[in-house]
Design a protein around this motif. Structure first.
Motif, PDB file in Angstrom:
ATOM      1  N   ARG A 270      -1.918   7.350 -52.697  1.00  0.00           N
ATOM      2  CA  ARG A 270      -0.810   8.124 -53.259  1.00  0.00           C
ATOM      3  C   ARG A 270      -1.397   9.405 -53.838  1.00  0.00           C
ATOM      4  NH1 ARG A 270       4.192   6.383 -55.432  1.00  0.00           N
ATOM      5  NH2 ARG A 270       3.466   4.218 -55.272  1.00  0.00           N
ATOM      6  N   VAL A 271      -1.070  10.537 -53.225  1.00  0.00           N
ATOM      7  CA  VAL A 271      -1.636  11.816 -53.629  1.00  0.00           C
ATOM      8  C   VAL A 271      -0.852  12.428 -54.778  1.00  0.00           C
ATOM      9  CG1 VAL A 271      -2.183  14.156 -52.863  1.00  0.00           C
ATOM     10  CG2 VAL A 271      -2.554  12.219 -51.322  1.00  0.00           C
ATOM     11  N   ALA A 272       0.458  12.295 -54.737  1.00  0.00           N
ATOM     12  CA  ALA A 272       1.328  12.856 -55.774  1.00  0.00           C
ATOM     13  C   ALA A 272       2.567  11.984 -55.874  1.00  0.00           C
ATOM     14  CB  ALA A 272       1.708  14.307 -55.418  1.00  0.00           C
ATOM     15  N   PRO A 273       3.337  12.099 -56.957  1.00  0.00           N
ATOM     16  CA  PRO A 273       4.564  11.308 -57.083  1.00  0.00           C
ATOM     17  C   PRO A 273       5.476  11.509 -55.871  1.00  0.00           C
ATOM     18  CG  PRO A 273       4.044  12.373 -59.171  1.00  0.00           C
ATOM     19  CD  PRO A 273       3.080  12.921 -58.162  1.00  0.00           C
ATOM     20  N   GLY A 274       5.893  10.397 -55.265  1.00  0.00           N
ATOM     21  CA  GLY A 274       6.759  10.479 -54.097  1.00  0.00           C
ATOM     22  C   GLY A 274       6.040  10.749 -52.801  1.00  0.00           C
ATOM     23  N   LYS A 275       4.717  10.913 -52.845  1.00  0.00           N
ATOM     24  CA  LYS A 275       3.935  11.186 -51.638  1.00  0.00           C
ATOM     25  C   LYS A 275       2.973  10.020 -51.401  1.00  0.00           C
ATOM     26  CE  LYS A 275       5.063  15.515 -50.402  1.00  0.00           C
ATOM     27  NZ  LYS A 275       5.422  15.943 -49.035  1.00  0.00           N
ATOM     28  N   GLN A 276       3.273   9.201 -50.403  1.00  0.00           N
ATOM     29  CA  GLN A 276       2.414   8.076 -50.071  1.00  0.00           C
ATOM     30  C   GLN A 276       1.873   8.251 -48.656  1.00  0.00           C
ATOM     31  OE1 GLN A 276       3.864   4.100 -51.360  1.00  0.00           O
ATOM     32  NE2 GLN A 276       5.698   5.182 -52.022  1.00  0.00           N
ATOM     33  N   TYR A 277       0.609   7.880 -48.484  1.00  0.00           N
ATOM     34  CA  TYR A 277      -0.045   8.101 -47.190  1.00  0.00           C
ATOM     35  C   TYR A 277      -0.783   6.845 -46.742  1.00  0.00           C
ATOM     36  CZ  TYR A 277       0.783  13.065 -48.078  1.00  0.00           C
ATOM     37  OH  TYR A 277       1.371  14.275 -48.330  1.00  0.00           O
ATOM     38  N   LEU A 278      -0.980   6.774 -45.445  1.00  0.00           N
ATOM     39  CA  LEU A 278      -1.827   5.755 -44.841  1.00  0.00           C
ATOM     40  C   LEU A 278      -2.826   6.462 -43.942  1.00  0.00           C
ATOM     41  CD1 LEU A 278      -2.373   2.685 -44.208  1.00  0.00           C
ATOM     42  CD2 LEU A 278      -0.937   3.036 -42.180  1.00  0.00           C
ATOM     43  N   ASP A 279      -4.102   6.219 -44.174  1.00  0.00           N
ATOM     44  CA  ASP A 279      -5.160   6.790 -43.339  1.00  0.00           C
ATOM     45  C   ASP A 279      -5.601   5.779 -42.298  1.00  0.00           C
ATOM     46  OD1 ASP A 279      -5.141   9.141 -44.712  1.00  0.00           O
ATOM     47  OD2 ASP A 279      -7.025   8.814 -45.795  1.00  0.00           O
ATOM     48  N   LEU A 280      -5.668   6.219 -41.046  1.00  0.00           N
ATOM     49  CA  LEU A 280      -6.251   5.424 -39.971  1.00  0.00           C
ATOM     50  C   LEU A 280      -7.625   6.010 -39.669  1.00  0.00           C
ATOM     51  CD1 LEU A 280      -3.228   5.169 -37.481  1.00  0.00           C
ATOM     52  CD2 LEU A 280      -3.833   3.589 -39.328  1.00  0.00           C
ATOM     53  N   LYS A 281      -8.667   5.248 -39.931  1.00  0.00           N
ATOM     54  CA  LYS A 281     -10.015   5.699 -39.630  1.00  0.00           C
ATOM     55  C   LYS A 281     -10.389   5.193 -38.244  1.00  0.00           C
ATOM     56  CE  LYS A 281     -11.462   5.843 -44.469  1.00  0.00           C
ATOM     57  NZ  LYS A 281     -12.488   5.425 -45.468  1.00  0.00           N
ATOM     58  N   CYS A 282     -10.558   6.124 -37.321  1.00  0.00           N
ATOM     59  CA  CYS A 282     -10.789   5.761 -35.923  1.00  0.00           C
ATOM     60  C   CYS A 282     -12.154   6.253 -35.454  1.00  0.00           C
ATOM     61  CB  CYS A 282      -9.701   6.359 -35.030  1.00  0.00           C
ATOM     62  SG  CYS A 282      -8.029   5.858 -35.499  1.00  0.00           S
ATOM     63  N   GLY A 283     -12.726   5.517 -34.518  1.00  0.00           N
ATOM     64  CA  GLY A 283     -14.023   5.898 -33.959  1.00  0.00           C
ATOM     65  C   GLY A 283     -14.984   4.738 -34.017  1.00  0.00           C
ATOM     66  N   ASN A 284     -16.183   4.980 -34.563  1.00  0.00           N
ATOM     67  CA  ASN A 284     -17.184   3.926 -34.740  1.00  0.00           C
ATOM     68  C   ASN A 284     -17.936   4.200 -36.041  1.00  0.00           C
ATOM     69  OD1 ASN A 284     -19.323   5.884 -34.106  1.00  0.00           O
ATOM     70  ND2 ASN A 284     -18.623   5.662 -31.979  1.00  0.00           N
ATOM     71  N   LEU A 285     -18.925   3.363 -36.324  1.00  0.00           N
ATOM     72  CA  LEU A 285     -19.639   3.507 -37.588  1.00  0.00           C
ATOM     73  C   LEU A 285     -20.439   4.805 -37.668  1.00  0.00           C
ATOM     74  CD1 LEU A 285     -20.868  -0.171 -38.089  1.00  0.00           C
ATOM     75  CD2 LEU A 285     -18.902   0.961 -39.125  1.00  0.00           C
ATOM     76  N   MET A 286     -20.737   5.417 -36.510  1.00  0.00           N
ATOM     77  CA  MET A 286     -21.505   6.658 -36.481  1.00  0.00           C
ATOM     78  C   MET A 286     -20.617   7.892 -36.636  1.00  0.00           C
ATOM     79  SD  MET A 286     -24.559   5.564 -36.224  1.00  0.00           S
ATOM     80  CE  MET A 286     -25.420   7.094 -35.871  1.00  0.00           C
ATOM     81  N   MET A 287     -19.407   7.813 -36.097  1.00  0.00           N
ATOM     82  CA  MET A 287     -18.500   8.974 -36.136  1.00  0.00           C
ATOM     83  C   MET A 287     -17.073   8.480 -36.357  1.00  0.00           C
ATOM     84  SD  MET A 287     -17.884  11.938 -33.259  1.00  0.00           S
ATOM     85  CE  MET A 287     -19.605  12.449 -33.386  1.00  0.00           C
ATOM     86  N   VAL A 288     -16.461   8.924 -37.426  1.00  0.00           N
ATOM     87  CA  VAL A 288     -15.111   8.490 -37.784  1.00  0.00           C
ATOM     88  C   VAL A 288     -14.198   9.702 -37.922  1.00  0.00           C
ATOM     89  CG1 VAL A 288     -13.691   7.358 -39.533  1.00  0.00           C
ATOM     90  CG2 VAL A 288     -15.920   6.405 -38.948  1.00  0.00           C
ATOM     91  N   LYS A 289     -13.016   9.586 -37.331  1.00  0.00           N
ATOM     92  CA  LYS A 289     -11.982  10.607 -37.478  1.00  0.00           C
ATOM     93  C   LYS A 289     -10.810   9.977 -38.212  1.00  0.00           C
ATOM     94  CE  LYS A 289      -8.732  13.494 -34.902  1.00  0.00           C
ATOM     95  NZ  LYS A 289      -8.218  13.865 -33.560  1.00  0.00           N
ATOM     96  N   VAL A 290     -10.277  10.678 -39.211  1.00  0.00           N
ATOM     97  CA  VAL A 290      -9.185  10.146 -40.017  1.00  0.00           C
ATOM     98  C   VAL A 290      -7.866  10.769 -39.566  1.00  0.00           C
ATOM     99  CG1 VAL A 290      -8.195   9.947 -42.325  1.00  0.00           C
ATOM    100  CG2 VAL A 290     -10.673   9.717 -41.994  1.00  0.00           C
ATOM    101  N   THR A 291      -6.905   9.915 -39.248  1.00  0.00           N
ATOM    102  CA  THR A 291      -5.540  10.353 -38.971  1.00  0.00           C
ATOM    103  C   THR A 291      -4.687   9.950 -40.162  1.00  0.00           C
ATOM    104  OG1 THR A 291      -5.796  10.088 -36.577  1.00  0.00           O
ATOM    105  CG2 THR A 291      -3.546  10.127 -37.444  1.00  0.00           C
ATOM    106  N   ARG A 292      -4.106  10.936 -40.836  1.00  0.00           N
ATOM    107  CA  ARG A 292      -3.328  10.668 -42.057  1.00  0.00           C
ATOM    108  C   ARG A 292      -1.838  10.670 -41.737  1.00  0.00           C
ATOM    109  NH1 ARG A 292      -5.184  13.032 -47.672  1.00  0.00           N
ATOM    110  NH2 ARG A 292      -6.652  11.351 -47.192  1.00  0.00           N
ATOM    111  N   CYS A 293      -1.157   9.601 -42.172  1.00  0.00           N
ATOM    112  CA  CYS A 293       0.280   9.452 -41.943  1.00  0.00           C
ATOM    113  C   CYS A 293       1.003   9.427 -43.286  1.00  0.00           C
ATOM    114  CB  CYS A 293       0.579   8.143 -41.204  1.00  0.00           C
ATOM    115  SG  CYS A 293      -0.475   7.805 -39.792  1.00  0.00           S
ATOM    116  N   GLU A 294       2.026  10.227 -43.408  1.00  0.00           N
ATOM    117  CA  GLU A 294       2.847  10.175 -44.618  1.00  0.00           C
ATOM    118  C   GLU A 294       3.946   9.142 -44.409  1.00  0.00           C
ATOM    119  OE1 GLU A 294       5.656  12.850 -47.613  1.00  0.00           O
ATOM    120  OE2 GLU A 294       4.614  13.832 -45.942  1.00  0.00           O
ATOM    121  N   THR A 295       3.870   8.051 -45.164  1.00  0.00           N
ATOM    122  CA  THR A 295       4.846   6.978 -45.023  1.00  0.00           C
ATOM    123  C   THR A 295       4.832   6.120 -46.277  1.00  0.00           C
ATOM    124  OG1 THR A 295       5.496   5.022 -43.743  1.00  0.00           O
ATOM    125  CG2 THR A 295       3.139   5.504 -43.860  1.00  0.00           C
TER     126      THR A 295
END
Length: 335
Positions: A270-295
């Protein structure tokens, strides 16, 4: 006190299944959510641990709060006592959240529960993909068949009227063909199929038609925004045994998919009031890309993704063990 300590204290607790079907379960101080799931699954003729894994409990706290997922090891009396002490109204729901095992239609309660859970997704058009925003002849025929089956399920003996047909169609699709075309297609399906079935048989046929749709067996969640450039504006997340998919809100076409092999972990924040997010960390242990979803549904999505990942890993291990046994038997000359 001795009754509590020895587990003899009991309470009759009501659980809601899809479509407001209710079952009362006797709860002891030692009863955990998994025990309730097993008992309710038993009523539906489900007996294996793999089938139990596909169901979950959650507490509905009313329109002002998000549903509260109940973990399999949570004590039911702990949950209910906490809510009652806080004077929070609640309803305990039992729901199929994973669609991994083959569809079974050999138990009336099971068919009834699955029908009442799948039908809302049909009526919200979640399962109905419009390629390029167009209504195909096959999709129109299937939607008309589903409409006629719903009419028969409500124990109607005559073909639906024009007004009834309009109420039996998903609202987002009705404008894609003329009213007369929908009535004609629904009457054809009624005469050829629905009118020949008993209401219980019509429910089974409804599920058999629904499972032909690509998004059958998905759980759907509204997403306000996604950091992936391939998803613009609001979308719908569909989580099923094939992965995590972001769908067009208008056509339900898949915009982007992440397989469970791609997803390393998830994180709710939760970044701010009324703003909730879910991060999907994708890739492998060496390289990870984060996809952030507001939900606001991260509390439901994260454990669902974890459960599917666990089931995929278990399936992979069983397959590897089976191949190992096969190779060992082949080497020994058994085959």
């Amino acid at each position: 006190l001795s009754a509590l300590v020895s587990g003899r204290h009991t309470k009759r607790q009501m659980f809601y299944l899809a479509g407001d079907i209710t079952k009362v379960i006797k709860i002891k101080t030692c009863t955990i959510a998994r025990d309730v799931i097993k008992e309710l699954c038993g009523m539906m003729g489900l007996v294996s641990e793999l089938e139990f894994d596909e169901y979950a409990l959650y507490a509905d706290l009313g329109k002002q709060s998000m549903p509260l997922p109940i973990q399999p090891t949570d004590y039911i009396l702990d949950i209910t006592t906490m809510l009652e002490r806080q004077r929070i109204d609640y309803w305990l729901f039992f729901k199929k959240i994973v669609w991994f095992q083959p569809l079974r239609l050999d138990n009336d309660l099971l068919v009834n529960v699955l029908y009442r859970q799948v039908r809302p997704d049909v009526m919200r058009s979640h399962l109905l993909v419009l390629p390029g925003g167009q209504l195909t002849d096959l999709l129109m025929a299937n939607v008309a068949l589903l409409a006629s089956l719903q009419h028969r399920i409500s124990e109607q003996d005559q073909a639906p009227t024009r007004g009834q047909v309009n109420k039996l169609l998903p609202g987002s699709l009705s404008h894609l063909a003329r009213p007369d075309e929908w009535v004609a297609a629904t009457h054809t399906a009624w005469e050829k199929v629905a009118s020949q079935l008993q209401p219980g048989q019509a429910k089974s046929r409804f599920l058999n038609v629904a499972r032909t749709f690509p998004l059958y067996g998905s759980c759907f969640f509204p997403i306000k925004s996604v950091s992936d450039y391939r998803v613009s504006g609001e979308s719908i997340m569909a989580v099923n045994k094939y992965g995590v998919h972001f769908l067009s809100s208008r056509t339900r076409e898949v915009l982007v998919t992440y397989s469970f092999g791609d997803i390393v972990s998830t994180r709710k924040l939760r970044v701010a009031p009324g703003k909730q997010y879910l991060d999907l960390k994708c890739g492998n242990l060496m390289m990870v890309k984060v996809t952030r979803c507001e939900t606001g549904y991260g509390r439901e999505i994260a454990p669902l993704i974890a459960l599917y990942s666990k089931l995929h890993l278990s399936q992979k291990r069983r397959a590897e063990q089976a191949r190992g046994v096969f190779r060992a038997d082949a080497a020994a000359g058994t085959y």
